[in-house]
Each structure stands twice: as structure tokens, then as C-alpha cells.
Design a protein around this motif. Structure first.
Motif, mmCIF file in Angstrom:
data_model
loop_
_atom_site.group_PDB
_atom_site.id
_atom_site.type_symbol
_atom_site.label_atom_id
_atom_site.label_comp_id
_atom_site.label_asym_id
_atom_site.label_seq_id
_atom_site.Cartn_x
_atom_site.Cartn_y
_atom_site.Cartn_z
ATOM 1 N N GLU A 1 1.846 1.511 -3.587
ATOM 2 C CA GLU A 1 1.078 2.348 -4.345
ATOM 3 C C GLU A 1 1.166 3.776 -4.107
ATOM 4 O O GLU A 1 1.468 4.612 -5.396
ATOM 5 N N ASN A 2 1.355 4.425 -2.805
ATOM 6 C CA ASN A 2 0.823 5.467 -2.294
ATOM 7 C C ASN A 2 1.575 6.624 -3.274
ATOM 8 O O ASN A 2 1.899 7.301 -3.196
ATOM 9 N N ASP B 1 0.818 -1.066 -0.152
ATOM 10 C CA ASP B 1 -0.120 -0.088 -0.527
ATOM 11 C C ASP B 1 1.177 0.902 -0.175
ATOM 12 O O ASP B 1 0.987 2.081 -0.322
#
Length: 444
Positions: A172-173, A169
Motif C-alpha cells: 500500500e505504501n 502495508d
């Protein structure tokens, strides 16, 4: 139905209740003895719900804590974790499990790994211990060693998967923020170019404080107007008012440098004022000739004021362009900072989970629990026997007392009942009473 009627029915049908209770008890004991014992292995860890993230400083709010816990308990039973447990335990190479898989239903189309993972999921339970942040992962098995080992394997796989999810996560951020930073940088370059082209086309240069050079010069002239007195001019007529003001500013700077640091805002402002006055002094330096006089500060101020007013619109537009550049530059810096934070999170090994002690092998089975089986079978048999007794009585109803013939408006005339059998006490009483009557008769 009154209590007396109910009691009479149960007393008459008491053998049905007794036999039913006994049958339930024996059946429960027989079934419980046939089933294999089940053992529960418990592995625990702490969820750091109230601790902020060390990188971003974010923390889970109390309103979302329940949903977060529910999500984690469901994640523990998910195939992503149970499949890893199957691999870690090496169950796919077990011939016993392969034989059990071969005997499955023909409608089951799952592969061997998913079938094993589903068996783990079906026997897994996870939840928070009441009043704490401790999560307990429980696995039930027919072997105490297997129960403890699988519980610990589930906890290990859950921690590893939590870390992997957080890293994925964060990566991706970070990629998204870098993409946004590139877009903002392109906008910033375009805005800076537009601002530079406008300044070149209109001859306007804005300083660091977003003020153009002409306005700064006007401010310096405004500050220099009331300084020079007539006595000073008569004493030294070869010095212009701007030069006199410049000397005073130099003296102020010299005194300020003794007590202020080089980066002090007041000292920096004095130096900027000194530069503006120096430019004014150079343009208004009088010719050192007797009887000649240079332009006055008032005339210079008036001319500079007219120049500033003439280009006010262009200066305002240049300031707007500079403001757009400042906003984009701030946005670009913040986006880069977010991308750096997410990149740091993607490299972190912090999961927000604290492992407690490993699971120990249970010493007693969780099923069957014989006290519970015995008490439950007796209670269930008793209730079922009472219900069956009432059902049999309703199917073959009999008159068992005068209450059964009670009908509204119709009185009971009499009751026929067998004579009660004499008890030994009554027999003794009758015998003694008979002897007394015989004695009285003889005396008469």
C-alpha cells in the motif's frame, strides 16, 4: 472487644470453625477430583525490538515498545490468527467438536469456525517474559499433546500473519509513493517546460551552475583584465589581451592535467574559463595590420557589464524557475526511492521474529495443583469458620466473663463462678495436709 473475649468466643464455638474448615476441605477435594485436568503448552519466540529494519533502517523506539508488545499479544488472540489455527489443525472436520457445537446455547449465532476460534482465544495467553524480549505463547487444554500442538500452531500462524501484514502495508505504501511520484513528475515536466519557454522567449540560457552565458562571459573578462602588461603588448602587438589570457589558461590546464583527474572540480572550472575566454578572443581578435589596434579588455568588459545589467531581472526570474525545477527534481527522486524501498519491503521475508524451540508436552497438569488446593481450602475454611463463629455469637450473645458486663460508671460487685475441680496434685496436697493435722491433734 478484647482479645480475651474474642478467644473465649472462638473457643466456645470451636466446633463451628472445625466443621466449616473440614467441609471446605472436603468440598474442594471433591470438586477438584471431578474437574478434568488442564495442561499448559508453551511456545516461545524472540521479538527483535532493538534491531533496525534491514530495508528502511527504522526501529521501534523505547516509548512505543510497550504498546507494540501489547498489540502483538492481542493480535495472537485475534480471529485472523485463531481462525488459521482452526484450519491448520483441521478442527472443522472433527465430529466430536461438531457435536459440542450442536449443543451450544440457542442464543449463540456464531458459525462453526468462529466458535472454534473463540475457544482457542479463550484458552490462549501471551506475554513477554520479564527482563527479556522473549514472548511466550501459552495454550491450556485437557490434553498435553493438544496443548503443545495448538501452542506451536498459534506461533506459526502469528509469524505468517505478521509477515502478511508487513507485506500488505508495504505494498500500500509503495502504491501511494508511486502515485505521488507521478504527480511530482507532472509538476516537474510543467516546470521544465515553463523554464524552457522563458529562456527561449528572452534569449537566456543557464549553464549547469545556474549562471547565464553573458554573466559567465563577464566573469571571464573580469579575470582577463589584469593579466596583459604593457611589455607583452609592445613585444607582440598582434595578439589581443584575451588571446594572451587564453594562452595562459591553456598552460594552466596543461599543468593541471598532469596532476589532476579529468573530473576534478578545479580542472573543470579552468576548462569553463578557457571556453569563455576563447569566445571573447574570437570576438575581439585584432586585425594583423601594422598600426591597427583592436578593442581593449576594459571596453569589452564595460560593454558586457551593461548587457548583463540590462537583463538582470530576466536572469533572476530564469534562476527562480531553475530553482523550482531543481526542488521538484529532488522531490521526485526521493519519492521514487521511497517507492522502491517499500516495494522491496513488500517482497521481503523478514518478520523481525526469531523462533525458539518447539513446545513440549507438559508432564504435569497446571490444574488441579493439589498442594495449592489443599492449602487454599484449609485457609479459606478456617477464615469462613471464624467469621461464622463470630456471626453466630453476635446473633445469640451471652455473658462469658466479667469483661462482658463492664459498663462505664457501674462497677462489678462480685463474680459467681463454679468451684474449680481439684486436680490430682491438689488432692494429694490436701490428703497430706489432712494427715499432718490429724497427727498434731493426737499429739495435743
Amino acid at each position: 472487644m478484647s482479645f480475651v473475649q474474642f478467644f473465649r468466643i472462638l473457643w466456645v464455638r470451636r466446633w463451628i470453625t472445625i466443621l466449616t474448615t473440614l467441609a471446605c476441605f472436603l468440598g474442594a477435594m471433591f470438586v477438584a477430583s471431578l474437574l478434568p485436568p488442564r495442561y499448559e503448552g508453551n511456545s516461545r519466540l524472540i521479538l527483535d525490538l532493538v534491531k533496525p529494519d534491514p530495508v528502511t533502517g527504522e526501529m521501534i523506539g523505547s516509548n512505543f515498545a510497550r504498546a507494540y508488545v501489547q498489540t502483538q499479544t492481542e493480535l495472537i488472540k485475534d480471529y485472523r490468527i485463531t481462525g488459521k489455527v482452526v484450519d491448520d489443525l483441521g478442527w472443522t472436520s472433527s465430529p466430536q467438536l461438531a457435536a459440542a457445537y450442536a449443543e451450544r446455547s440457542s442464543n449463540d449465532k456464531r458459525d462453526f469456525r468462529r466458535w472454534l476460534a473463540q475457544r482457542i482465544s479463550d484458552n490462549t495467553h501471551a506475554d513477554l517474559i520479564d527482563g527479556s524480549n522473549i514472548m511466550e505463547i501459552q495454550f491450556t487444554s485437557d490434553s498435553p499433546a493438544n496443548a503443545a500442538r495448538v501452542a506451536d500452531a498459534l506461533r506459526t500462524a502469528y509469524v505468517a500473519e505478521t509477515l502478511a501484514l508487513r507485506r500488505d502495508d508495504a505494498m500500500e505504501n509503495a502504491a501511494w509513493f508511486r502515485k505521488q511520484a507521478d504527480r511530482v513528475r507532472a509538476d516537474l515536466n510543467a516546470a521544465e517546460k515553463k523554464k524552457s519557454d522563458f529562456e527561449k522567449a528572452n534569449g537566456i540560457i543557464l549553464q549547469d551552475n545556474n549562471v547565464d552565458a553573458d554573466t559567465a562571459k563577464l566573469n571571464a573578462l573580469a579575470a582577463a583584465q589584469p593579466v596583459t602588461s604593457a611589455a607583452q603588448m609592445s613585444f607582440n602587438p598582434g595578439i589581443s589581451p584575451a588571446q594572451a589570457q587564453l594562452e595562459q589558461v591553456d598552460a594552466s590546464i596543461s599543468n593541471a592535467e598532469k596532476v589532476l583527474g579529468p573530473n576534478n572540480p578545479d580542472l573543470i572550472a579552468l576548462k569553463k574559463q578557457r571556453d569563455a575566454l576563447a569566445q571573447v578572443a574570437r570576438t575581439s581578435s585584432p586585425t594583423v595590420t601594422r598600426g591597427a589596434a583592436g578593442p581593449s579588455i576594459a571596453s569589452l568588459y564595460s560593454a558586457q557589464q551593461q548587457k548583463v545589467l540590462a537583463q538582470r531581472g530576466k536572469v533572476a526570474e530564469a534562476q527562480q524557475l531553475a530553482a523550482d525545477v531543481a526542488v521538484l527534481r529532488d522531490q521526485y527522486q526521493k519519492t521514487l526511492q521511497k517507492a522502491a524501498d517499500e516495494q522491496q519491503r513488500s517482497e521481503s521475508t523478514i518478520t523481525g521474529l526469531t523462533l525458539l524451540g518447539n513446545a513440549t508436552e507438559p508432564t504435569s497438569p497446571s490444574f488441579p495443583r493439589w498442594p495449592l488446593v489443599i492449602a487454599g481450602s484449609l485457609i479459606l475454611g478456617l477464615l469462613f469458620g471464624l467469621l461464622l463463629s463470630l456471626l453466630v455469637e453476635l446473633l445469640a450473645r451471652r455473658v462469658r466473663g466479667p469483661e462482658d458486663l463492664a459498663i462505664d460508671g457501674i462497677p462489678v460487685i462480685g463474680v459467681m463462678a463454679p468451684a474449680p475441680q481439684p486436680t490430682p496434685r491438689r488432692r494429694l496436697f490436701r490428703w497430706s495436709r489432712g494427715d499432718q493435722d490429724a497427727t498434731l491433734a493426737q499429739g495435743a
